[in-house]
Motif scaffolding. Sequence first.
Motif, PDB file in Angstrom:
ATOM      1  N   VAL A 163     -23.124 -48.221   8.377  1.00 13.58           N
ATOM      2  CA  VAL A 163     -24.298 -47.353   8.562  1.00 13.58           C
ATOM      3  C   VAL A 163     -24.652 -46.571   7.298  1.00 13.58           C
ATOM      4  CG1 VAL A 163     -24.020 -47.186  11.059  1.00 13.58           C
ATOM      5  CG2 VAL A 163     -22.931 -45.470   9.595  1.00 13.58           C
ATOM      6  N   LYS A 177     -28.909 -48.126  14.642  1.00 14.40           N
ATOM      7  CA  LYS A 177     -29.397 -48.720  13.395  1.00 14.40           C
ATOM      8  C   LYS A 177     -29.912 -50.137  13.621  1.00 14.40           C
ATOM      9  CE  LYS A 177     -29.927 -46.207   9.912  1.00 14.40           C
ATOM     10  NZ  LYS A 177     -31.313 -46.081   9.440  1.00 14.40           N
ATOM     11  N   GLU A 178     -29.279 -50.841  14.547  1.00 16.13           N
ATOM     12  CA  GLU A 178     -29.742 -52.188  14.885  1.00 16.13           C
ATOM     13  C   GLU A 178     -31.049 -52.137  15.677  1.00 16.13           C
ATOM     14  OE1 GLU A 178     -28.280 -55.310  14.121  1.00 16.13           O
ATOM     15  OE2 GLU A 178     -27.125 -54.082  12.729  1.00 16.13           O
ATOM     16  N   PRO A 181     -34.020 -49.149  13.191  1.00 18.60           N
ATOM     17  CA  PRO A 181     -33.505 -48.926  11.829  1.00 18.60           C
ATOM     18  C   PRO A 181     -34.217 -47.838  11.045  1.00 18.60           C
ATOM     19  CG  PRO A 181     -34.648 -51.039  11.990  1.00 18.60           C
ATOM     20  CD  PRO A 181     -34.481 -50.528  13.388  1.00 18.60           C
ATOM     21  N   GLU A 182     -35.477 -47.531  11.401  1.00 22.40           N
ATOM     22  CA  GLU A 182     -36.217 -46.522  10.634  1.00 22.40           C
ATOM     23  C   GLU A 182     -35.863 -45.091  11.032  1.00 22.40           C
ATOM     24  OE1 GLU A 182     -38.764 -47.267  14.290  1.00 22.40           O
ATOM     25  OE2 GLU A 182     -37.400 -48.392  12.974  1.00 22.40           O
ATOM     26  N   TRP A 183     -35.145 -44.910  12.140  1.00 25.98           N
ATOM     27  CA  TRP A 183     -34.770 -43.553  12.545  1.00 25.98           C
ATOM     28  C   TRP A 183     -33.734 -42.979  11.571  1.00 25.98           C
ATOM     29  CZ3 TRP A 183     -33.888 -43.646  18.609  1.00 25.98           C
ATOM     30  CH2 TRP A 183     -35.134 -43.714  19.238  1.00 25.98           C
ATOM     31  N   SER A 184     -33.923 -41.727  11.194  1.00 26.96           N
ATOM     32  CA  SER A 184     -32.947 -41.047  10.338  1.00 26.96           C
ATOM     33  C   SER A 184     -31.779 -40.561  11.188  1.00 26.96           C
ATOM     34  CB  SER A 184     -33.596 -39.869   9.622  1.00 26.96           C
ATOM     35  OG  SER A 184     -34.175 -38.961  10.551  1.00 26.96           O
ATOM     36  N   GLN A 185     -30.573 -40.690  10.630  1.00 31.53           N
ATOM     37  CA  GLN A 185     -29.363 -40.277  11.337  1.00 31.53           C
ATOM     38  C   GLN A 185     -28.500 -39.394  10.441  1.00 31.53           C
ATOM     39  OE1 GLN A 185     -26.900 -43.270  13.177  1.00 31.53           O
ATOM     40  NE2 GLN A 185     -28.634 -44.652  13.554  1.00 31.53           N
ATOM     41  N   GLU A 189     -26.877 -48.342   5.156  1.00 35.14           N
ATOM     42  CA  GLU A 189     -28.251 -48.344   5.655  1.00 35.14           C
ATOM     43  C   GLU A 189     -28.891 -46.962   5.582  1.00 35.14           C
ATOM     44  OE1 GLU A 189     -29.963 -51.046   6.663  1.00 35.14           O
ATOM     45  OE2 GLU A 189     -28.252 -52.284   6.079  1.00 35.14           O
ATOM     46  N   SER A 198     -24.045 -44.964  16.461  1.00 32.98           N
ATOM     47  CA  SER A 198     -24.791 -44.984  15.204  1.00 32.98           C
ATOM     48  C   SER A 198     -25.142 -46.411  14.798  1.00 32.98           C
ATOM     49  CB  SER A 198     -23.969 -44.310  14.096  1.00 32.98           C
ATOM     50  OG  SER A 198     -24.638 -44.370  12.854  1.00 32.98           O
ATOM     51  N   ARG A 217     -22.240 -57.217   9.257  1.00 32.60           N
ATOM     52  CA  ARG A 217     -22.214 -55.752   9.362  1.00 32.60           C
ATOM     53  C   ARG A 217     -20.791 -55.220   9.274  1.00 32.60           C
ATOM     54  NH1 ARG A 217     -26.808 -57.646   9.745  1.00 32.60           N
ATOM     55  NH2 ARG A 217     -28.529 -56.731  10.952  1.00 32.60           N
ATOM     56  N   VAL A 222     -27.493 -43.825   6.400  1.00 32.97           N
ATOM     57  CA  VAL A 222     -27.017 -42.738   7.255  1.00 32.97           C
ATOM     58  C   VAL A 222     -26.174 -41.775   6.432  1.00 32.97           C
ATOM     59  CG1 VAL A 222     -25.568 -42.147   9.237  1.00 32.97           C
ATOM     60  CG2 VAL A 222     -27.098 -44.125   9.357  1.00 32.97           C
TER      61      VAL A 222
END
Length: 498
Positions: free
Chosen positions: A200, A33-34, A37-41, A203, A29, A108, A205
């Motif tokens: 995460v 994100k690194e 970053p725009e992908w939804s999780q 960010e 995860s 992070r 998630v």
Amino acid sequence: MSTSGSAPKATDHVDVALIGAGVISTTLSVMLKELQPEWSQLIIEALDTPGAESSSPWNNAGTGHSALCELNYTPEVNGKIDISKAVGVNEKFQVSRQFWSYLVENGRLGDPSEFINPIPHVSFGRGMEQVDYLRARYEALSAHPLFPGMEFSDSEETFAEHLPLMAEGRDFTTPVAISWTKEGTDINYGALTRQYIDAVTAEGVEVRYGTRVTDITRDGSGWKLTSKNLHTGDHSVVRANFVFVGAGGMALPLLQKSGIPEIKGYGGFPVSGQWLRCTNEELIARHDAKVYGKASVGAPPMSVPHLDTRVIDGKRGLLFGPYAGWSPKFLKTGSYLDLFKSLRPGNLASFVGVGIQELGLTKYLVEEVLKDQAARVESLREYVPEARSEDWELIVAGQRVQVIKPIGAPKFGSLEFGTALINSNDGSIAGLMGASPGASIAPSAMIEVLERCFGSRMGEWAPKLREMVPSYGRRLAKDTDLFREQWDRSQKSLKLER
């Protein structure tokens, strides 16, 4: 309130769904994100807290598996010590150190001392055969650049200086030797997982606790996950473009539910464990090392005996074990039906084959299960000669599911004592099965997931991956300068300088 038979709630859609909130899933995860970053999780976890199964510090040995002291990574073959597996594991652990350093340096992750601390790693041999083996192992490893600062001694005085608790009351007429390095670490994977989760979720998630995935089915080019809220009974459906199964022992049955052909023939052999945990603060203070010895004949690698200094939530502890046990559960919090539900026509031959081949392991497990407290303390006295039963309590360790790998006739199955990465041909679903060295090489394993499942993006992602892991695409065993540079960097970033 919905019942177990109620209709699912409205469907969510995410780019990435991760099953399990342990160190494996959360590593992936953080990486994604690194990289994207725009992908939804969405992370789905059956328990109410992250990292509470195999990642929990009391459910594993907490060793940074860099093969510094674990003797099963350096077998003697035809009179010579084979260090190839040790070097491979060490290289993978260096990836972990680089990844953690990057995350700490970039804010992070929080205080690294919450999850990693310097602890000497020691290998222990008794009797001339083991002493000779340990000397040969030391000579082979100390000449390799990835094993800095290794030392060896068969001196009684040196033994007592480094391991006073193990020396007290010992009969030194039986030869002993130790090989050690001060560069070892102790890792609290539960604390690391919590820091990953904090990173995460900050960010965006989402993590759904108390929720069990009950089914995984194809949905066009992606997947449909059906899950149940274990507190309310509500069912819900999530559609995901990519699914990662990082559910520890439950990875096998969940991958079986997906129906991907790549999982056909695979099985799982559950092995449970127990520790003796020291309750005497004076004894805990007198030992400062992870000491690994030789495994008993027929014992699985995860049962290699060790006297283990731990640093958990800022407090020092001392464990001895593990004592192997057996349960059909695939998780410590699992069901007694887990093993039987995992049986399929396609993996029965693998199970039978392993059962025939591993009679020594079966005998060992039966003997371990039958041990009482007196027998367990007697085993402990091989390490702590003056151990008293009243100073040690028995605790249940984590549940592991060793991979049974399908093999063609005439051999119908192989019991593997490592990790196995399974992914669909189209790269839309993957999962990690198995145990040791598991958590310690999670970043390396998750980079392999990226390569297998997102091959078309690797060119785009490569610069960022090299920022996170400077050795990406290179062999540290062959690049001494890069190893030393990254070793020194991680020593400083992770506060490991003693």
